[in-house]
Design a protein around this motif. Structure first.
Motif, PDB file in Angstrom:
ATOM      1  N   SER A   1       0.831  -1.196   0.000  1.00  0.00           N
ATOM      2  CA  SER A   1       0.000   0.000   0.000  1.00  0.00           C
ATOM      3  C   SER A   1       0.868   1.250   0.000  1.00  0.00           C
ATOM      4  O   SER A   1       0.365   2.354  -0.140  1.00  0.00           O
ATOM      5  N   GLU A   2       2.179   1.062   0.150  1.00  0.00           N
ATOM      6  CA  GLU A   2       3.116   2.178   0.074  1.00  0.00           C
ATOM      7  C   GLU A   2       4.448   1.628  -0.417  1.00  0.00           C
ATOM      8  O   GLU A   2       4.715   0.426  -0.305  1.00  0.00           O
TER       9      GLU A   2
ATOM     10  N   TYR B   1      -1.023   1.521  -8.895  1.00  0.00           N
ATOM     11  CA  TYR B   1      -2.275   1.713  -8.162  1.00  0.00           C
ATOM     12  C   TYR B   1      -3.483   1.737  -9.096  1.00  0.00           C
ATOM     13  O   TYR B   1      -4.566   1.317  -8.708  1.00  0.00           O
TER      14      TYR B   1
ATOM     15  N   ALA C   1      -6.626  -0.670  -8.646  1.00  0.00           N
ATOM     16  CA  ALA C   1      -7.996  -0.136  -8.558  1.00  0.00           C
ATOM     17  C   ALA C   1      -8.891  -0.804  -9.599  1.00  0.00           C
ATOM     18  O   ALA C   1     -10.044  -1.152  -9.305  1.00  0.00           O
TER      19      ALA C   1
ATOM     20  N   GLU D   1      -9.061   7.233   6.000  1.00  0.00           N
ATOM     21  CA  GLU D   1      -8.262   7.167   4.766  1.00  0.00           C
ATOM     22  C   GLU D   1      -8.632   5.944   3.947  1.00  0.00           C
ATOM     23  O   GLU D   1      -8.743   6.012   2.715  1.00  0.00           O
ATOM     24  N   HIS D   2      -8.833   4.833   4.631  1.00  0.00           N
ATOM     25  CA  HIS D   2      -9.237   3.604   3.936  1.00  0.00           C
ATOM     26  C   HIS D   2     -10.582   3.812   3.234  1.00  0.00           C
ATOM     27  O   HIS D   2     -10.748   3.433   2.064  1.00  0.00           O
TER      28      HIS D   2
ATOM     29  N   GLN E   1     -11.889   6.589   2.206  1.00  0.00           N
ATOM     30  CA  GLN E   1     -11.721   7.504   1.072  1.00  0.00           C
ATOM     31  C   GLN E   1     -11.265   6.747  -0.172  1.00  0.00           C
ATOM     32  O   GLN E   1     -11.760   6.981  -1.272  1.00  0.00           O
ATOM     33  N   ARG E   2     -10.312   5.815   0.006  1.00  0.00           N
ATOM     34  CA  ARG E   2      -9.849   4.999  -1.137  1.00  0.00           C
ATOM     35  C   ARG E   2     -10.973   4.087  -1.635  1.00  0.00           C
ATOM     36  O   ARG E   2     -11.170   3.932  -2.832  1.00  0.00           O
ATOM     37  N   ARG E   3     -11.703   3.463  -0.691  1.00  0.00           N
ATOM     38  CA  ARG E   3     -12.801   2.573  -1.077  1.00  0.00           C
ATOM     39  C   ARG E   3     -13.890   3.324  -1.828  1.00  0.00           C
ATOM     40  O   ARG E   3     -14.461   2.801  -2.783  1.00  0.00           O
TER      41      ARG E   3
ATOM     42  N   GLN F   1     -13.585   5.848  -3.780  1.00  0.00           N
ATOM     43  CA  GLN F   1     -13.151   6.048  -5.162  1.00  0.00           C
ATOM     44  C   GLN F   1     -13.330   4.776  -5.984  1.00  0.00           C
ATOM     45  O   GLN F   1     -13.840   4.816  -7.103  1.00  0.00           O
ATOM     46  N   ILE F   2     -12.937   3.644  -5.426  1.00  0.00           N
ATOM     47  CA  ILE F   2     -13.016   2.379  -6.168  1.00  0.00           C
ATOM     48  C   ILE F   2     -14.462   1.939  -6.351  1.00  0.00           C
ATOM     49  O   ILE F   2     -14.861   1.550  -7.455  1.00  0.00           O
TER      50      ILE F   2
END
Length: 179
Positions: free
Chosen positions: A30-31, A77, A81, A149-150, A152-154, A156-157
């Motif tokens: 993840s990084e 990424y 995604a 934060e998690h 926010q990513r979810r 988007q997906i």
């Protein structure tokens, strides 16, 4: 470590090669991480790990960053995604169920914004400077910031999967729809 964790780690090492383990670790990054870190996580030595990572870079699965003091590797990424969006599409959930989940995630974030009077996870982390907070509340806020934060990513997906629902349909399903 529990007995189950010990057994599953032993199972992973018995049923996978070092290369398999490096690929699994690399795909879950993840990084950005160094080859040494990835080798350690995969339980394999540095040189063969580096060779596998370079092949993954050549194949476009990973990217290499040599701008820092150590070379790091990180996944594409966009590819991750897209794969996650396809998994969501293929999961058996309806677009309505995913839309409900999207709304739930957004509601959760709005609730945190209202509760803490902040708009971003790092602003929430900044509230840890408040000396009146006890250790439990500090831990709670750190955990909420990570979850925020998690989400926010979810968002988007899941939003992408909903927008591109028809495009992401399995090939056989889109062939049936057009006949």
């Amino acid at each position: 470590m529990t007995e189950d964790e010990s057994n599953s780690e032993g199972l992973m090492e018995r049923q996978t090669t070092g290369e398999d383990r490096v690929r699994m670790v690399a795909r879950q990054l993840s990084e950005p991480q160094t080859a040494n870190w990835i080798a350690s996580e995969a339980g394999w030595s540095h040189e063969p790990t580096k060779r596998v990572l370079e092949r993954l870079v050549d194949d476009g699965v990973l990217h290499r960053d040599e701008s820092g003091t150590h070379t790091t590797y990180y996944p594409d990424y966009r590819r991750q995604a897209m794969q996650e969006a396809m998994r969501l599409r293929d999961s058996g959930h309806t677009v309505e169920e995913l839309t409900d989940r999207l709304a739930d995630m957004k509601t959760q974030i709005r609730d945190w914004e209202d509760e803490f009077g902040v708009e971003l996870p790092n602003q929430l982390r900044g509230t840890l400077a408040d000396e009146s907070l006890d250790g439990d509340e500090e831990d709670r806020r750190r955990e909420i910031a990570r979850e925020w934060e998690h989400l926010q990513r979810r968002i988007q997906i899941v939003g992408f999967a909903i927008r591109e629902w028809d495009f992401l349909a399995p090939t056989t399903e889109s062939a049936e729809a057009s006949s």
